[in-house]
Motif scaffolding. Sequence first.
Motif, mmCIF file in Angstrom:
data_model
loop_
_atom_site.group_PDB
_atom_site.id
_atom_site.type_symbol
_atom_site.label_atom_id
_atom_site.label_comp_id
_atom_site.label_asym_id
_atom_site.label_seq_id
_atom_site.Cartn_x
_atom_site.Cartn_y
_atom_site.Cartn_z
ATOM 1 N N GLN A 112 1.958 3.967 -4.047
ATOM 2 C CA GLN A 112 1.704 5.403 -4.213
ATOM 3 C C GLN A 112 2.430 5.901 -5.474
ATOM 4 O O GLN A 112 3.641 5.703 -5.616
ATOM 5 C CB GLN A 112 2.210 6.180 -2.992
ATOM 6 C CG GLN A 112 1.470 5.822 -1.698
ATOM 7 C CD GLN A 112 2.170 6.369 -0.451
ATOM 8 O OE1 GLN A 112 3.346 6.691 -0.460
ATOM 9 N NE2 GLN A 112 1.434 6.450 0.641
ATOM 10 N N THR A 165 -4.000 5.472 1.606
ATOM 11 C CA THR A 165 -3.093 4.414 2.070
ATOM 12 C C THR A 165 -3.577 3.846 3.401
ATOM 13 O O THR A 165 -3.606 2.621 3.600
ATOM 14 C CB THR A 165 -1.656 4.970 2.223
ATOM 15 O OG1 THR A 165 -1.268 5.579 0.995
ATOM 16 C CG2 THR A 165 -0.670 3.871 2.578
ATOM 17 N N ALA A 177 0.836 -1.207 0.000
ATOM 18 C CA ALA A 177 0.000 0.000 0.000
ATOM 19 C C ALA A 177 0.873 1.260 0.000
ATOM 20 O O ALA A 177 0.495 2.284 -0.580
ATOM 21 C CB ALA A 177 -0.930 -0.001 1.213
ATOM 22 N N ILE A 178 2.021 1.188 0.631
ATOM 23 C CA ILE A 178 2.930 2.342 0.615
ATOM 24 C C ILE A 178 3.671 2.398 -0.730
ATOM 25 O O ILE A 178 3.787 3.451 -1.348
ATOM 26 C CB ILE A 178 3.927 2.270 1.797
ATOM 27 C CG1 ILE A 178 3.165 2.381 3.117
ATOM 28 C CG2 ILE A 178 5.000 3.360 1.676
ATOM 29 C CD1 ILE A 178 3.992 2.123 4.371
ATOM 30 N N ILE A 185 1.645 8.754 5.165
ATOM 31 C CA ILE A 185 0.454 7.895 5.046
ATOM 32 C C ILE A 185 -0.788 8.781 5.047
ATOM 33 O O ILE A 185 -1.146 9.374 6.060
ATOM 34 C CB ILE A 185 0.401 6.842 6.170
ATOM 35 C CG1 ILE A 185 1.613 5.922 6.009
ATOM 36 C CG2 ILE A 185 -0.925 6.071 6.126
ATOM 37 C CD1 ILE A 185 1.510 4.580 6.621
#
Length: 224
Positions: free
Chosen positions: A52, A142, A48-49, A138
């Motif tokens: 980006q 995210t 998820a990070i 975040i």
Amino acid sequence: VLVAVISFAWIQGQLVNGFLELYSRLLSHFGPQGWWPADTAFEVIVGAILTQNTSWRNVERAIGNLKKEGVLNPEALHDIEELALALLIRPAGYFNVKARRIKAFMEFLYGAYEGGLETMFRQPLLPLRDQLLGISGIGPETADSILLYAGQRPVFVIDAYTTRILSRHHLIDGRMGYGEIQSVVMSHVPPDVYVYQEYHALLVRLGKIHCRRTPDCLGCPVEA
Ligand code: SF4
């Protein structure tokens, strides 16, 4: 292009009868998407990070490097030097920034929960969401991806595809911010982890295939 534009103009006048009908059409057309593509909850968080501002293909290459090095686990990513991590995740782009963000998450996980993901996900939803949002780098998308796909918590993820598709069908106002869009969706779609996961994944699929910047409405399952 002309046909697509005419078709788009036509569809603007045809409201999908609501969020649930849209979901049902997408599910019956595309079938379940089975997101998130990961072996563990921790892998979801790292993904998820990494995702980006880049494509999933690039994320897969970065994740592959972490697996090859045997560092795709909380202990190893807590211990690894930021520079070494940056080199491993290079294929995902913005690798220095993303390495810093992953390390910031690790600091948080160890500082607040002694490295225990399960303990973290046992926390009440809203305070935990606030904690995640307090980690540098975040943001809401995210944080909500982590909560929904890694933590199996019922929060709807809003992204550019969601905003584009829902606003083109007048289900939301495209000028709304993240929180407003999320409240509208969650007030119309009952909280269910499976549905929230599938709905978001289906919107992404639709956005990639049909509802691109220039919409390709011919053959789109929402048009029928
Ligand atoms: S491509 Fe599909 S979802 Fe997008 S505006 Fe056209 S009919 Fe709607």
